[in-house]
Every structure is written in structure tokens, then in C-alpha cells.
Design a protein around this motif. Structure first.
Motif, PDB file in Angstrom:
ATOM      1  N   CYS A 119      30.023  14.085  -0.604  1.00 44.05           N
ATOM      2  CA  CYS A 119      29.184  12.893  -0.493  1.00 44.05           C
ATOM      3  C   CYS A 119      30.042  11.631  -0.583  1.00 44.05           C
ATOM      4  O   CYS A 119      30.938  11.535  -1.417  1.00 44.05           O
ATOM      5  N   GLY A 120      29.759  10.674   0.282  1.00 41.01           N
ATOM      6  CA  GLY A 120      30.508   9.420   0.281  1.00 41.01           C
ATOM      7  C   GLY A 120      29.632   8.265   0.711  1.00 41.01           C
ATOM      8  O   GLY A 120      28.408   8.400   0.848  1.00 41.01           O
ATOM      9  N   ARG A 121      30.263   7.145   0.949  1.00 44.46           N
ATOM     10  CA  ARG A 121      29.526   5.944   1.354  1.00 44.46           C
ATOM     11  C   ARG A 121      28.681   6.204   2.597  1.00 44.46           C
ATOM     12  O   ARG A 121      27.508   5.796   2.669  1.00 44.46           O
ATOM     13  N   LEU A 122      29.283   6.883   3.560  1.00 46.45           N
ATOM     14  CA  LEU A 122      28.567   7.195   4.796  1.00 46.45           C
ATOM     15  C   LEU A 122      27.309   8.013   4.505  1.00 46.45           C
ATOM     16  O   LEU A 122      26.225   7.715   5.017  1.00 46.45           O
ATOM     17  N   SER A 123      27.449   9.051   3.681  1.00 47.41           N
ATOM     18  CA  SER A 123      26.325   9.922   3.350  1.00 47.41           C
ATOM     19  C   SER A 123      25.173   9.121   2.763  1.00 47.41           C
ATOM     20  O   SER A 123      24.016   9.248   3.187  1.00 47.41           O
ATOM     21  N   ILE A 124      25.479   8.289   1.766  1.00 47.85           N
ATOM     22  CA  ILE A 124      24.445   7.550   1.055  1.00 47.85           C
ATOM     23  C   ILE A 124      23.789   6.503   1.951  1.00 47.85           C
ATOM     24  O   ILE A 124      22.556   6.383   2.010  1.00 47.85           O
ATOM     25  N   MET A 125      24.593   5.745   2.688  1.00 47.22           N
ATOM     26  CA  MET A 125      24.030   4.692   3.526  1.00 47.22           C
ATOM     27  C   MET A 125      23.135   5.273   4.622  1.00 47.22           C
ATOM     28  O   MET A 125      22.044   4.751   4.885  1.00 47.22           O
ATOM     29  N   VAL A 126      23.581   6.340   5.263  1.00 51.11           N
ATOM     30  CA  VAL A 126      22.772   6.927   6.330  1.00 51.11           C
ATOM     31  C   VAL A 126      21.509   7.561   5.762  1.00 51.11           C
ATOM     32  O   VAL A 126      20.397   7.335   6.258  1.00 51.11           O
ATOM     33  N   GLN A 127      21.643   8.339   4.701  1.00 45.79           N
ATOM     34  CA  GLN A 127      20.492   9.056   4.158  1.00 45.79           C
ATOM     35  C   GLN A 127      19.500   8.134   3.445  1.00 45.79           C
ATOM     36  O   GLN A 127      18.336   8.487   3.280  1.00 45.79           O
ATOM     37  N   THR A 128      19.948   6.957   3.032  1.00 46.66           N
ATOM     38  CA  THR A 128      19.032   5.976   2.461  1.00 46.66           C
ATOM     39  C   THR A 128      18.026   5.505   3.495  1.00 46.66           C
ATOM     40  O   THR A 128      16.832   5.365   3.212  1.00 46.66           O
ATOM     41  N   TYR A 129      18.515   5.285   4.713  1.00 48.69           N
ATOM     42  CA  TYR A 129      17.684   4.654   5.738  1.00 48.69           C
ATOM     43  C   TYR A 129      17.205   5.592   6.838  1.00 48.69           C
ATOM     44  O   TYR A 129      16.369   5.197   7.657  1.00 48.69           O
ATOM     45  N   ALA A 130      17.721   6.813   6.886  1.00 54.57           N
ATOM     46  CA  ALA A 130      17.375   7.678   8.010  1.00 54.57           C
ATOM     47  C   ALA A 130      17.445   9.162   7.650  1.00 54.57           C
ATOM     48  O   ALA A 130      18.017   9.539   6.631  1.00 54.57           O
ATOM     49  N   LYS A 131      16.834   9.964   8.492  1.00 52.95           N
ATOM     50  CA  LYS A 131      16.945  11.411   8.403  1.00 52.95           C
ATOM     51  C   LYS A 131      17.913  11.877   9.485  1.00 52.95           C
ATOM     52  O   LYS A 131      17.882  11.366  10.609  1.00 52.95           O
ATOM     53  N   VAL A 132      18.781  12.820   9.148  1.00 51.51           N
ATOM     54  CA  VAL A 132      19.803  13.294  10.080  1.00 51.51           C
ATOM     55  C   VAL A 132      19.621  14.795  10.318  1.00 51.51           C
ATOM     56  O   VAL A 132      19.505  15.562   9.364  1.00 51.51           O
ATOM     57  N   MET A 133      19.596  15.179  11.596  1.00 46.59           N
ATOM     58  CA  MET A 133      19.411  16.588  11.938  1.00 46.59           C
ATOM     59  C   MET A 133      20.499  17.036  12.924  1.00 46.59           C
ATOM     60  O   MET A 133      20.614  16.481  14.020  1.00 46.59           O
TER      61      MET A 133
END
Length: 255
Positions: A140-154
Motif C-alpha cells: 500500500c502506498g500513496r497511489l493506493s490510498i488516493m485512488v481507492q479514496t475516490y474510485a473503485k478499481v477493477m
């Protein structure tokens, strides 16, 4: 798709058709970053998209303008010679692109900040895996948190080097990013939230307490003082990659 120093064009026609069909683009303004020779551009246009293609490599522009002369004159295709990280981009609704490896992070952050309905994006496999790394795990890193805060990734599709010409040295993943209509945890100040995530992960080997103390030039001494006084020891003793989305929200909202 581009590697940092080379151009790797998607040559797998089946993959092109799949990527273009992963989201409904009919009558949608679709942003494509790095069209290259235009194989994905053509597939999107055939599906009724109005494409905005941003290409950094100026040597490819005359080729694209020649091949897609009809589509440009009809208004179905707009070609912009520029850097997708910072150039002006007309309004768009969806994004379908084989992103440049070297600029994936900055482009992703810009897209999330700008907003969109849905995005189908190709990344280097390891980058995409970091994007979906769960909070509380070592990846987990900055990218993980920022993306998952605002969006769902599949994750949608994995492609090997043989799908490109010339073949890169890495595998690639195609993912779908869908912005959340409502955030899982409320955020009072989105800029502050992003700043806190950035400074904590720039000190990822340190505890939250030490990471905050090292960030007075960015967050301000008064704000850090408030944070250290109001946050529980349970959070202050953790390292950034150990925090949950809720805890990041709590830190930001406490400031």
C-alpha cells in the motif's frame, strides 16, 4: 503504450477490440492519452466515440492527421500535441488509454482530480498491482490510498510483451476505474487530505507521529501541533502503509 525511453505500440488486434469495448463510448467524449499510431483511436471511433487524443510525440502528429483526416474534419476526433500531465484538455466524459509508463502516476492523479464517468486504462502490471493494494498491506502506498479514496478499481485484462511492437520487458494490466458517487469516509479538505497522504508516505518508514513532525514546512507547525494533540496513540504509532482509509480520513479531518 510507451516505456520511459521507447515506444511500444499495441499490436494485438484482439486486445485493442477488448479495451475499446470495456466501457460504452457511444456518443461519449472520450479522452485517449498516447494514441501512438491510432489503432485504439480507430476502434473507439468505430464505436461512436468523439475522441480527444493527446499525443506528446510531435513526430506522430502528421501521421495521425493524415490517417484520420475525415474524422478530424467531421469533428469526431480532436488531436492535441501536448503533455497530458499539464496541457489544456477539453471537457471529456470517459477515458480509454494505453498510458505512458513513465507518467502513469502523475496522469492518474490528474484524472482523479479532474473527474470522469469511467476510465479504462493500461498500466505496467506492477503499477496496477500497487494501485489495488489494500490499506494495511506492505504494498500500500500513496497511489493506493488516493485512488481507492475516490474510485473503485477493477482489473480487466493482462497482456504480455508479445502484444506490443517492439515488446517491452514487462507485463501490462488493463483496469477499469470508476469514481465513487459518495466517498466511503467524509473528507473536509481534499487538498489537505492529499497533502497529508503525500507527506506521510514520503516518510513511510517512520511512524505517523515522526512523519508529521518532519512535515512542518508543508503542513505548518500549528496544524501539526493540533494533530499530535488530538490523534490517538493507536494512529500515531502506526506507519502509513498500516493505516486504513478511515484512519487517513480521521487524520485529515482532525487537522
Amino acid at each position: 503504450m510507451r516505456a520511459p525511453h521507447d515506444q511500444h505500440f499495441l499490436a494485438d488486434s484482439n486486445a485493442v477490440e477488448k479495451i475499446a469495448g470495456f466501457t460504452d463510448v457511444n456518443n461519449k467524449r472520450v479522452l485517449e492519452i498516447g494514441p501512438g499510431r491510432g489503432v485504439l483511436t480507430r476502434a473507439l471511433l468505430k464505436r461512436g466515440a468523439k475522441v480527444i487524443a493527446v499525443e506528446l510525440d510531435s513526430t506522430l502528429i502528421p501521421y495521425l492527421e493524415s490517417v484520420f483526416e475525415k474524422e478530424i474534419s467531421s469533428g469526431n476526433l480532436t488531436i492535441i500535441n501536448g503533455d497530458a500531465i499539464k496541457c489544456n484538455i477539453p471537457p471529456f466524459e470517459k477515458v480509454v488509454a494505453n498510458l505512458p509508463y513513465s507518467a502513469s502516476s502523475k496522469i492518474t492523479f490528474r484524472l482523479i482530480k479532474t473527474g470522469f464517468e469511467e476510465a479504462v486504462l493500461m498500466y505496467q502490471k506492477e503499477f496496477a498491482q500497487r494501485m489495488i493494494a489494500l490499506p494495511g498491506t506492505s504494498d500500500c502506498g500513496r497511489l493506493s490510498i488516493m485512488v481507492q479514496t475516490y474510485a473503485k478499481v477493477m482489473p480487466l485484462l493482462e497482456l504480455g510483451p508479445e502484444s506490443f511492437s517492439p515488446p517491452p520487458e514487462v507485463d501490462s494490466w488493463v483496469v477499469k476505474i470508476t469514481p465513487k458517487k459518495e466517498l466511503t469516509y467524509p473528507i473536509k479538505d481534499h487538498k489537505l487530505y492529499a497533502d497529508i497522504i503525500r507527506v506521510l508516505f514520503s516518510n513511510r518508514r517512520k511512524t505517523v507521529k515522526k512523519g508529521l513532525k518532519n512535515s512542518s514546512s508543508i503542513l505548518g507547525e500549528e496544524r501539526i501541533k493540533n494533530l499530535l494533540s488530538c490523534l490517538p496513540d493507536e494512529i500515531l504509532k502506526k506507519r502509513p502503509q498500516e493505516l486504513t482509509l478511515k484512519e487517513f480520513s480521521d487524520i485529515s479531518n482532525c487537522a
